[in-house]
Design an enzyme around this catalytic site. Sequence first.
Site, PDB file in Angstrom:
ATOM      1  N   HIS A  58     -56.445  44.383  35.474  1.00 22.37           N
ATOM      2  CA  HIS A  58     -56.187  46.182  36.778  1.00 22.37           C
ATOM      3  C   HIS A  58     -54.284  45.348  37.667  1.00 22.37           C
ATOM      4  O   HIS A  58     -54.727  45.355  38.677  1.00 22.37           O
ATOM      5  CB  HIS A  58     -56.976  46.093  37.064  1.00 22.37           C
ATOM      6  CG  HIS A  58     -57.971  46.302  36.426  1.00 22.37           C
ATOM      7  ND1 HIS A  58     -58.070  48.030  35.907  1.00 22.37           N
ATOM      8  CD2 HIS A  58     -59.287  46.155  35.645  1.00 22.37           C
ATOM      9  CE1 HIS A  58     -59.400  48.374  35.165  1.00 22.37           C
ATOM     10  NE2 HIS A  58     -59.777  47.099  34.822  1.00 22.37           N
TER      11      HIS A  58
ATOM     12  N   GLU B 289     -52.784  47.403  38.584  1.00 20.67           N
ATOM     13  CA  GLU B 289     -52.481  48.128  40.292  1.00 20.67           C
ATOM     14  C   GLU B 289     -53.701  47.905  41.346  1.00 20.67           C
ATOM     15  O   GLU B 289     -53.841  48.244  42.131  1.00 20.67           O
ATOM     16  CB  GLU B 289     -53.477  49.766  39.654  1.00 20.67           C
ATOM     17  CG  GLU B 289     -54.989  50.408  39.279  1.00 20.67           C
ATOM     18  CD  GLU B 289     -55.433  49.749  38.363  1.00 20.67           C
ATOM     19  OE1 GLU B 289     -54.839  48.818  37.454  1.00 20.67           O
ATOM     20  OE2 GLU B 289     -56.270  49.810  37.608  1.00 20.67           O
TER      21      GLU B 289
ATOM     22  N   CYS C 103     -56.343  47.812  30.396  1.00 16.54           N
ATOM     23  CA  CYS C 103     -57.532  47.747  29.938  1.00 16.54           C
ATOM     24  C   CYS C 103     -57.974  48.237  29.203  1.00 16.54           C
ATOM     25  O   CYS C 103     -57.855  48.273  27.754  1.00 16.54           O
ATOM     26  CB  CYS C 103     -58.701  48.260  31.657  1.00 16.54           C
ATOM     27  SG  CYS C 103     -60.223  47.569  31.857  1.00 16.54           S
TER      28      CYS C 103
END
Lengths: 214, 258
Positions: free
Chosen positions: A196, A198, A79
Site C-alpha cells: 500500500h 498510500e 494491492c
Amino acid sequence: MITLIDYNAGNLTSVRRALTHLGIPSQVSADPETVRRADKIIFPGVGAAGAAMTTLRQRGLDSALKEAFAAGTPILGICIGCQIILDYSEEDDTECLGLLPGKTVKFRPETSISPKNPLSPSTNPLLKIPHMGWNAVSVLQPHPLLRHLRSGDEFYYVHSYYPQPADPAHTYAQTEYGIPFPAAIGKDNLFAVQFHAEKSGAVGLRLLENFAQW
Amino acid sequence: MLSKRIISCLDVRDGKLAKSVKFVDTKDIGDPVEKAREYYQQGLDELVFYDITASNEKRGIMLDVVSRVAEQVFIPFSVGGGLRTVEDCASVLLAGAEKVNVNSAAVQRPQLIREASQAFGAQAVVLSMDVLRVEKSVQIPSGYEIVIHGGRTRTGLDALQWAQRGEEWGAGELVINSIDADGTQQGYELALTRLIAEAVSIPVIASGGGGKPEHLYDVLTEGKADAALVASMLHYGEYTVAEIKDYLTARGLKVRKQ
C-alpha cells in the site's frame, strides 16, 4: 489528472487523500468512458478478487481498463489492483483481467519454510497469514516508479495472496516473506505494487509522485 | 521478514489528547492530530486512536479528528472506543481509518467481531482486550481475566479463551492490554503476552507498561509480540521513535528505518 477507478475498493479515499496531500489533481470515477479517456489511471484495491472482478464487469470497467492499457494510458495498480491485472487468481477461483500474463496465488505457510529458506523454524515456527505489516522491498530491475528506492526501504503490506507473473522479466521488485515474492510488477505502460503505497509513509508518497511524473 | 512494529496509542476525549494512568485520571496533553503528525514524521509504524469521550453527543468530534489525521498521516491507523455496531465501524473507516478497534462492546456482544470482519475483512478488525491477573480457577484457567469499562468490571471470561474465540470469529489482530502493567512504565506483562501469542496465529500487539526501550525489546522477543504499543514514553517526550528504534536495531531486531 489521474483517474481513480471506483469499484467499491476500500482504499480509494486513502489513495485520493495521499494525492491531494501531494498536490496531484485526481478524480474518482466509475464511468467506463471516463476511464477510456483518462490521462492516467490508478487502480486501487482492498478486498477479494471475486467481488472486485464482479463489480468491474457490472460497471463495464473491465473492458475500459483493457482498452486504456492497449491505448498506452499509464496505469498504476495497488494491492488487489496488482493481482487482478493477471490472468487468474486463486482467490475465489477468479478469472481476471489478463493485462499481464500470470496468476495470483495464496501464501502457503506450510511450504514457505524450506531447506532453501534462510529462516530457521526455530526462530520462525509459523508465518502468519495475512502478511501484514512493514517489510523491505528490493529492486530487481530499475523502473521510473522505483527510482527513489534505497536498499532496505520498507512498505506496508496487508495480503494473503501475491502476484506471480509468468515471465520473470515482468517482476521489478521483490519482498521476502518466508519465500521471495513479487512486490512490484509491470509491462509497458502498466505498473503495479502489492504493498500500500498510500500508507507507506514518505517512500510510498514518493512512488505516487513518480507515477504522476511518469 | 516483517519488521516489528512500534505503535502509539492516543487517547482522545472531546477531541483532545489524554493519557490514562491506571485508567483512573487523565490529563490533557494536547492536540491528537498534531501529535499524530509528529510521530508519523518521526517514523512511527502505526497509530491507535481511542475515543474516551463520555457523552454520545460529542462522538462526531472524533470523526473529524479521524478525517484530519487521514489527510496528513500516511501510515495505517485504527480507531476504537464506543464502537458498538457495524455502522459505527463503517463511520470511522469511511472517515479514513484502516482498522477498527473493538473492546467492551465485543465482550458484551461477540457477534460484533464477526459482523465487522464479514463487512470489512479480518485485516480491518482489531480485538483489544483489557486483562487482569487473577487466581487460576476452573472458570479462569489461565489466571488472566478479561475486564471491561476501562478495567472496572470483571467479566468472568478467561483471557486466553477469549483471544482464541476472537481469532475464530474473525479478528485480524489482538491488542493485549495488561491492566496490572498499564501506566506503571515498569515493563510489559511478558508471560501474558507470550501465552496468547503462542496460542493464536494472528498478530499480537502488546500494551501496557512500556517505559524504556528495553521493555519493548523484551516483549518483542521473550513476549513473542509482533508489535508493541507505547504511550507515556513518547507522549511525555522521554524518548523519540528513532531512539527506540535505534535501540532495538542495535540489539538485532528488525524494525523499519526511514
